[in-house]
Scaffold this motif. Structure first.
Motif, PDB file in Angstrom:
ATOM      1  N   ALA A  18       0.846  -1.181   0.000  1.00 30.52           N
ATOM      2  CA  ALA A  18       0.000   0.000   0.000  1.00 30.52           C
ATOM      3  C   ALA A  18       0.884   1.234   0.000  1.00 30.52           C
ATOM      4  N   VAL A  19       0.654   2.109  -0.935  1.00 31.35           N
ATOM      5  CA  VAL A  19       1.414   3.350  -1.031  1.00 31.35           C
ATOM      6  C   VAL A  19       0.456   4.497  -0.787  1.00 31.35           C
ATOM      7  N   TRP A  20       0.863   5.390   0.089  1.00 31.49           N
ATOM      8  CA  TRP A  20       0.009   6.510   0.419  1.00 31.49           C
ATOM      9  C   TRP A  20       0.874   7.743   0.615  1.00 31.49           C
ATOM     10  N   THR A  21       0.487   8.824   0.011  1.00 30.70           N
ATOM     11  CA  THR A  21       1.213  10.078   0.124  1.00 30.70           C
ATOM     12  C   THR A  21       0.295  11.125   0.731  1.00 30.70           C
ATOM     13  N   PRO A  22       0.748  11.807   1.777  1.00 29.46           N
ATOM     14  CA  PRO A  22      -0.084  12.873   2.343  1.00 29.46           C
ATOM     15  C   PRO A  22      -0.339  13.963   1.290  1.00 29.46           C
ATOM     16  N   ARG A  23      -1.559  14.441   1.242  1.00 30.65           N
ATOM     17  CA  ARG A  23      -1.905  15.500   0.299  1.00 30.65           C
ATOM     18  C   ARG A  23      -2.118  16.799   1.074  1.00 30.65           C
ATOM     19  N   VAL A  24      -1.417  17.841   0.672  1.00 32.13           N
ATOM     20  CA  VAL A  24      -1.525  19.125   1.346  1.00 32.13           C
ATOM     21  C   VAL A  24      -2.913  19.708   1.097  1.00 32.13           C
ATOM     22  N   GLU A  25      -3.546  20.131   2.185  1.00 28.90           N
ATOM     23  CA  GLU A  25      -4.869  20.761   2.102  1.00 28.90           C
ATOM     24  C   GLU A  25      -4.739  22.264   1.914  1.00 28.90           C
ATOM     25  N   ASN A  26      -3.920  22.904   2.714  1.00 26.45           N
ATOM     26  CA  ASN A  26      -3.680  24.331   2.527  1.00 26.45           C
ATOM     27  C   ASN A  26      -2.503  24.779   3.385  1.00 26.45           C
ATOM     28  N   VAL A  27      -2.045  25.977   3.112  1.00 26.10           N
ATOM     29  CA  VAL A  27      -0.920  26.570   3.830  1.00 26.10           C
ATOM     30  C   VAL A  27      -1.332  27.990   4.199  1.00 26.10           C
ATOM     31  N   ASP A  28      -1.115  28.370   5.469  1.00 23.35           N
ATOM     32  CA  ASP A  28      -1.419  29.724   5.937  1.00 23.35           C
ATOM     33  C   ASP A  28      -0.144  30.368   6.459  1.00 23.35           C
ATOM     34  N   ALA A  29       0.109  31.589   6.048  1.00 24.47           N
ATOM     35  CA  ALA A  29       1.218  32.370   6.584  1.00 24.47           C
ATOM     36  C   ALA A  29       0.629  33.475   7.451  1.00 24.47           C
ATOM     37  N   THR A  30       0.962  33.445   8.748  1.00 23.29           N
ATOM     38  CA  THR A  30       0.464  34.448   9.690  1.00 23.29           C
ATOM     39  C   THR A  30       1.628  34.957  10.527  1.00 23.29           C
ATOM     40  N   THR A  31       1.332  35.817  11.472  1.00 23.44           N
ATOM     41  CA  THR A  31       2.373  36.306  12.376  1.00 23.44           C
ATOM     42  C   THR A  31       2.892  35.189  13.284  1.00 23.44           C
ATOM     43  N   GLY A  33       3.587  32.158  12.170  1.00 25.04           N
ATOM     44  CA  GLY A  33       4.452  31.325  11.344  1.00 25.04           C
ATOM     45  C   GLY A  33       3.669  30.780  10.165  1.00 25.04           C
ATOM     46  N   VAL A  34       4.194  29.722   9.570  1.00 24.67           N
ATOM     47  CA  VAL A  34       3.544  29.084   8.430  1.00 24.67           C
ATOM     48  C   VAL A  34       2.905  27.788   8.917  1.00 24.67           C
ATOM     49  N   THR A  35       1.594  27.669   8.732  1.00 24.75           N
ATOM     50  CA  THR A  35       0.874  26.460   9.122  1.00 24.75           C
ATOM     51  C   THR A  35       0.556  25.650   7.875  1.00 24.75           C
ATOM     52  N   ILE A  36       0.972  24.387   7.895  1.00 22.87           N
ATOM     53  CA  ILE A  36       0.738  23.462   6.792  1.00 22.87           C
ATOM     54  C   ILE A  36      -0.299  22.458   7.261  1.00 22.87           C
ATOM     55  N   ARG A  37      -1.307  22.199   6.446  1.00 25.25           N
ATOM     56  CA  ARG A  37      -2.347  21.214   6.774  1.00 25.25           C
ATOM     57  C   ARG A  37      -2.409  20.178   5.668  1.00 25.25           C
ATOM     58  N   TRP A  38      -2.521  18.906   6.071  1.00 25.66           N
ATOM     59  CA  TRP A  38      -2.607  17.834   5.088  1.00 25.66           C
ATOM     60  C   TRP A  38      -3.554  16.757   5.575  1.00 25.66           C
ATOM     61  N   LEU A  39      -4.044  15.936   4.638  1.00 30.94           N
ATOM     62  CA  LEU A  39      -4.910  14.821   4.994  1.00 30.94           C
ATOM     63  C   LEU A  39      -4.081  13.806   5.760  1.00 30.94           C
ATOM     64  N   GLY A  40      -4.426  13.621   7.030  1.00 34.92           N
ATOM     65  CA  GLY A  40      -3.649  12.734   7.881  1.00 34.92           C
ATOM     66  C   GLY A  40      -4.395  11.462   8.216  1.00 34.92           C
ATOM     67  N   ARG A  41      -3.644  10.497   8.739  1.00 37.27           N
ATOM     68  CA  ARG A  41      -4.227   9.246   9.210  1.00 37.27           C
ATOM     69  C   ARG A  41      -3.809   9.063  10.663  1.00 37.27           C
ATOM     70  N   ASP A  53      16.447  26.654  -0.090  1.00 34.89           N
ATOM     71  CA  ASP A  53      17.152  26.643  -1.373  1.00 34.89           C
ATOM     72  C   ASP A  53      17.225  25.192  -1.835  1.00 34.89           C
ATOM     73  N   LEU A  54      16.463  24.850  -2.861  1.00 32.72           N
ATOM     74  CA  LEU A  54      16.397  23.458  -3.306  1.00 32.72           C
ATOM     75  C   LEU A  54      17.743  22.920  -3.788  1.00 32.72           C
ATOM     76  N   SER A  82      10.672  32.769   1.750  1.00 34.10           N
ATOM     77  CA  SER A  82      10.156  31.619   1.009  1.00 34.10           C
ATOM     78  C   SER A  82      10.777  30.324   1.505  1.00 34.10           C
ATOM     79  N   ALA A  83       9.990  29.262   1.449  1.00 36.28           N
ATOM     80  CA  ALA A  83      10.503  27.946   1.838  1.00 36.28           C
ATOM     81  C   ALA A  83       9.710  26.879   1.110  1.00 36.28           C
ATOM     82  N   TYR A  84      10.311  25.704   1.009  1.00 37.38           N
ATOM     83  CA  TYR A  84       9.677  24.514   0.455  1.00 37.38           C
ATOM     84  C   TYR A  84       9.562  23.508   1.583  1.00 37.38           C
ATOM     85  N   TYR A  85       8.440  22.808   1.645  1.00 39.11           N
ATOM     86  CA  TYR A  85       8.221  21.826   2.706  1.00 39.11           C
ATOM     87  C   TYR A  85       7.933  20.455   2.105  1.00 39.11           C
ATOM     88  N   ARG A  86       8.403  19.438   2.774  1.00 38.92           N
ATOM     89  CA  ARG A  86       8.119  18.052   2.397  1.00 38.92           C
ATOM     90  C   ARG A  86       7.527  17.365   3.623  1.00 38.92           C
TER      91      ARG A  86
END
Length: 92
Positions: A18-31, A33-41, A53-54, A82-86
């Protein structure tokens, strides 16, 4: 299938995986910090990797984030610019 140099053939499997990859729901930038939300189990824990820097690759930012259904979240309180998240599901 493995083909040996002497011409023999070894077959392995079939295997179910079984292969499953979390899918990002949304990203919020506020004072805060940056909040990342994804479909979790609930049965999974997650780790977050970050790169500014990639060309320099990703560094692990956090581990052991407990999965929450339907949406798991993490806030990067040290985010600047700017940043990239995994997101990766941790497996035992």
């Amino acid at each position: 299938v493995e083909t040996e140099t002497g011409g023999g053939v070894q077959e392995y499997g079939p295997f179910d995986r079984a292969v499953w990859t979390p899918r990002v729901e949304n990203v919020d930038a506020t004072t805060e910090g940056v909040t990342i939300r994804w479909l979790g189990r609930a049965q999974d824990t997650y780790e977050i990797w970050k790169s500014v820097d990639l060309r320099q690759g990703f560094e692990r930012l956090a581990t052991g984030i407990p999965g929450v259904e339907p949406v798991t979240s993490f806030t990067d309180r040290g985010a600047e610019g700017s940043a990239y998240y995994r997101i990766r599901a941790e497996r035992e």
